[in-house]
Design an enzyme around this catalytic site. Sequence first.
Site, mmCIF file in Angstrom:
data_model
loop_
_atom_site.group_PDB
_atom_site.id
_atom_site.type_symbol
_atom_site.label_atom_id
_atom_site.label_comp_id
_atom_site.label_asym_id
_atom_site.label_seq_id
_atom_site.Cartn_x
_atom_site.Cartn_y
_atom_site.Cartn_z
ATOM 1 N N SER A 138 1.220 -1.168 0.143
ATOM 2 C CA SER A 138 0.432 0.242 -0.331
ATOM 3 C C SER A 138 0.616 0.824 -0.580
ATOM 4 O O SER A 138 2.081 0.936 0.408
ATOM 5 C CB SER A 138 -0.655 -0.075 1.008
ATOM 6 O OG SER A 138 -1.347 1.176 1.099
ATOM 7 N N TYR A 151 -1.856 -1.206 10.272
ATOM 8 C CA TYR A 151 -2.121 -1.316 8.943
ATOM 9 C C TYR A 151 -1.001 -0.772 7.932
ATOM 10 O O TYR A 151 -0.361 -1.753 7.472
ATOM 11 C CB TYR A 151 -3.872 -0.834 8.191
ATOM 12 C CG TYR A 151 -3.430 -1.269 7.065
ATOM 13 C CD1 TYR A 151 -3.581 -2.415 5.905
ATOM 14 C CD2 TYR A 151 -3.494 -0.396 5.809
ATOM 15 C CE1 TYR A 151 -4.149 -2.411 4.493
ATOM 16 C CE2 TYR A 151 -3.508 0.050 5.029
ATOM 17 C CZ TYR A 151 -3.753 -1.527 4.055
ATOM 18 O OH TYR A 151 -4.125 -1.295 2.780
ATOM 19 N N ALA A 152 -0.460 0.379 8.373
ATOM 20 C CA ALA A 152 0.558 0.842 7.394
ATOM 21 C C ALA A 152 1.364 0.175 7.854
ATOM 22 O O ALA A 152 2.842 0.091 7.119
ATOM 23 C CB ALA A 152 0.447 2.363 7.705
ATOM 24 N N LYS A 155 1.983 -2.873 6.323
ATOM 25 C CA LYS A 155 2.150 -2.826 5.354
ATOM 26 C C LYS A 155 3.290 -2.435 5.360
ATOM 27 O O LYS A 155 4.738 -2.714 4.497
ATOM 28 C CB LYS A 155 1.113 -2.114 4.095
ATOM 29 C CG LYS A 155 0.333 -2.247 4.497
ATOM 30 C CD LYS A 155 -0.336 -3.673 3.662
ATOM 31 C CE LYS A 155 -1.968 -4.373 2.855
ATOM 32 N NZ LYS A 155 -1.499 -5.200 2.101
HETATM 33 N N1 LIG Z 1 -8.695 -0.920 -2.417
HETATM 34 C C1 LIG Z 1 -7.589 -0.443 -1.760
HETATM 35 O O1 LIG Z 1 -8.012 1.109 -1.958
HETATM 36 C C2 LIG Z 1 -6.892 -0.536 -1.589
HETATM 37 C C3 LIG Z 1 -5.444 -2.129 -1.068
HETATM 38 N N2 LIG Z 1 -4.686 -2.501 -0.599
HETATM 39 C C4 LIG Z 1 -4.411 -3.553 -0.613
HETATM 40 O O2 LIG Z 1 -4.031 -4.456 -1.471
HETATM 41 C C5 LIG Z 1 -4.578 -5.382 -1.726
HETATM 42 C C6 LIG Z 1 -5.901 -5.973 -2.111
HETATM 43 O O3 LIG Z 1 -7.120 -5.084 -1.683
HETATM 44 P P1 LIG Z 1 -8.763 -5.553 -2.194
HETATM 45 O O4 LIG Z 1 -8.700 -6.296 -3.025
HETATM 46 O O5 LIG Z 1 -8.374 -4.020 -2.263
HETATM 47 O O6 LIG Z 1 -9.593 -6.095 -1.399
HETATM 48 P P2 LIG Z 1 -10.623 -6.213 -0.455
HETATM 49 O O7 LIG Z 1 -11.348 -6.892 0.504
HETATM 50 O O8 LIG Z 1 -11.663 -6.476 -1.667
HETATM 51 O O9 LIG Z 1 -9.651 -8.591 -1.194
HETATM 52 C C7 LIG Z 1 -8.998 -8.834 -0.299
HETATM 53 C C8 LIG Z 1 -9.347 -9.759 -0.201
HETATM 54 O O10 LIG Z 1 -8.375 -10.867 0.976
HETATM 55 C C9 LIG Z 1 -9.242 -12.375 1.430
HETATM 56 N N3 LIG Z 1 -8.813 -12.751 3.049
HETATM 57 C C10 LIG Z 1 -8.774 -12.352 3.947
HETATM 58 N N4 LIG Z 1 -8.751 -12.655 5.051
HETATM 59 C C11 LIG Z 1 -8.219 -13.907 4.233
HETATM 60 C C12 LIG Z 1 -7.277 -14.793 4.680
HETATM 61 N N5 LIG Z 1 -7.453 -14.837 5.827
HETATM 62 N N6 LIG Z 1 -6.767 -16.041 3.826
HETATM 63 C C13 LIG Z 1 -7.055 -15.561 2.700
HETATM 64 N N7 LIG Z 1 -7.401 -14.625 1.872
HETATM 65 C C14 LIG Z 1 -8.067 -14.327 3.132
HETATM 66 C C15 LIG Z 1 -10.769 -11.766 1.212
HETATM 67 O O11 LIG Z 1 -11.448 -12.458 1.055
HETATM 68 C C16 LIG Z 1 -10.610 -10.913 -0.155
HETATM 69 O O12 LIG Z 1 -11.013 -11.842 -1.154
HETATM 70 C C17 LIG Z 1 -5.016 -5.693 -0.364
HETATM 71 O O13 LIG Z 1 -3.162 -6.350 0.426
HETATM 72 C C18 LIG Z 1 -4.993 -4.303 0.747
HETATM 73 O O14 LIG Z 1 -4.723 -4.074 1.598
HETATM 74 C C19 LIG Z 1 -3.518 -1.474 -1.160
HETATM 75 C C20 LIG Z 1 -4.083 0.106 -1.177
HETATM 76 C C21 LIG Z 1 -5.161 0.399 -1.031
HETATM 77 C C1 LIG Z 2 -1.743 7.300 2.316
HETATM 78 C C2 LIG Z 2 -2.761 7.124 1.094
HETATM 79 C C3 LIG Z 2 -4.349 8.241 1.102
HETATM 80 C C4 LIG Z 2 -3.495 5.475 1.377
HETATM 81 C C5 LIG Z 2 -2.488 4.134 0.765
HETATM 82 C C6 LIG Z 2 -3.292 3.598 0.645
HETATM 83 C C7 LIG Z 2 -4.593 3.033 1.091
HETATM 84 C C8 LIG Z 2 -5.156 1.811 1.869
HETATM 85 O O1 LIG Z 2 -3.899 0.553 1.605
HETATM 86 O O2 LIG Z 2 -6.082 1.297 1.873
HETATM 87 C C9 LIG Z 2 -4.809 4.017 2.327
HETATM 88 O O3 LIG Z 2 -5.581 3.347 3.114
HETATM 89 C C10 LIG Z 2 -4.662 5.042 2.456
HETATM 90 O O4 LIG Z 2 -4.411 6.711 2.982
#
Ligand SMILES: NC(=O)C1=CN([C@@H]2O[C@H](COP(=O)(O)OP(=O)(O)OC[C@H]3O[C@@H](n4cnc5c(N)ncnc54)[C@H](O)[C@@H]3O)[C@@H](O)[C@H]2O)C=CC1
Ligand SMILES: CC(C)c1ccc(C(=O)O)c(O)c1O
Length: 244
Positions: A138, A151-152, A155
Amino acid sequence: MSEQKKVAVLVGAAGGMGLATVKRLAADGFKIAALDLNTAAVAELIAEAGIDGKAYRIDASKQENCNQVVEQVVRDFGKIDVLVNLVGWTLTSKFLEEKRDYWEKLVGINFFPVLFMTHAVAPIMIENGGGKIIFVTSDAAKVGSGGEAVYAGLKGGVVAFAKSVAREFARYNINVNCTAPGPTDTPLEHDQDPEVVARRIKIIPFRRWAKPEEQAAAVSFFASDSSDYITGQVLSVSGGLTMS
Ligand SMILES: NC(=O)C1=CN([C@@H]2O[C@H](COP(=O)(O)OP(=O)(O)OC[C@H]3O[C@@H](n4cnc5c(N)ncnc54)[C@H](O)[C@@H]3O)[C@@H](O)[C@H]2O)C=CC1
Ligand SMILES: CC(C)c1ccc(C(=O)O)c(O)c1O
């Protein structure tokens, strides 16, 4: 020919970015092992889009389960060329109001899956002569995020872990890189406080969320031969939100 296809294992494959990444890597020519706690959405995608792949239920916060599922994937596909970790989760809250239970849940979801999956998959890649490991982190790892301190921090820990194993694994022809998404149009971001999300978008030069497909494109690059001489790097995919 099907036997020559590379095999990509995606963990968190049923999430917003996961589904887009499954589609993208399948289009790139990979066989797909799609792992998630809730496999329904990705199993449906695989069936409906005719993707050469299989869905597996996993709780990636449990090491024994990671080992078992990886063994099953190797039995089914014979090898693993690419590992992508997409598992991640947080809420928005004030650090001083949080309790230890919440932190433990965050560590279980945002950090342990990275360790467990890398520990299970890297020996298979070594035996196979190399591979590509990609962690979806992230931009919060680079600049922090108010309301998401733990979380930050986790990551950021994944980034430091990636750089460390990138050094250890280079001798085995394994590349380890990270993508660092900014706010992206997925269920995770939709679940956050709308005011917080609006504030985040205001500081993005492109003034919009990323599409999940734009995140998948960066993963596709790191999974491809085009990244063969790149390791230990973190690529922000965040519309210019961070620039270092
Ligand atoms: N959506 C956003 O704005 C951002 C997301 N991210 C990161 O991107 C990645 C993907 O995020 P998204 O697709 O948005 O999230 P999402 O919530 O849509 O998908 C996450 C997936 O992980 C699965 N999961 C959760 N716990 C689990 C476990 N213990 N074992 C196996 N699977 C598990 C969930 O079932 C879900 O399908 C994450 O690591 C998130 O932290 C980073 C920055 C921004
Ligand atoms: C630093 C910014 C605004 C940011 C980027 C990514 C995520 C995330 O992983 O969901 C954030 O929550 C943020 O605040």
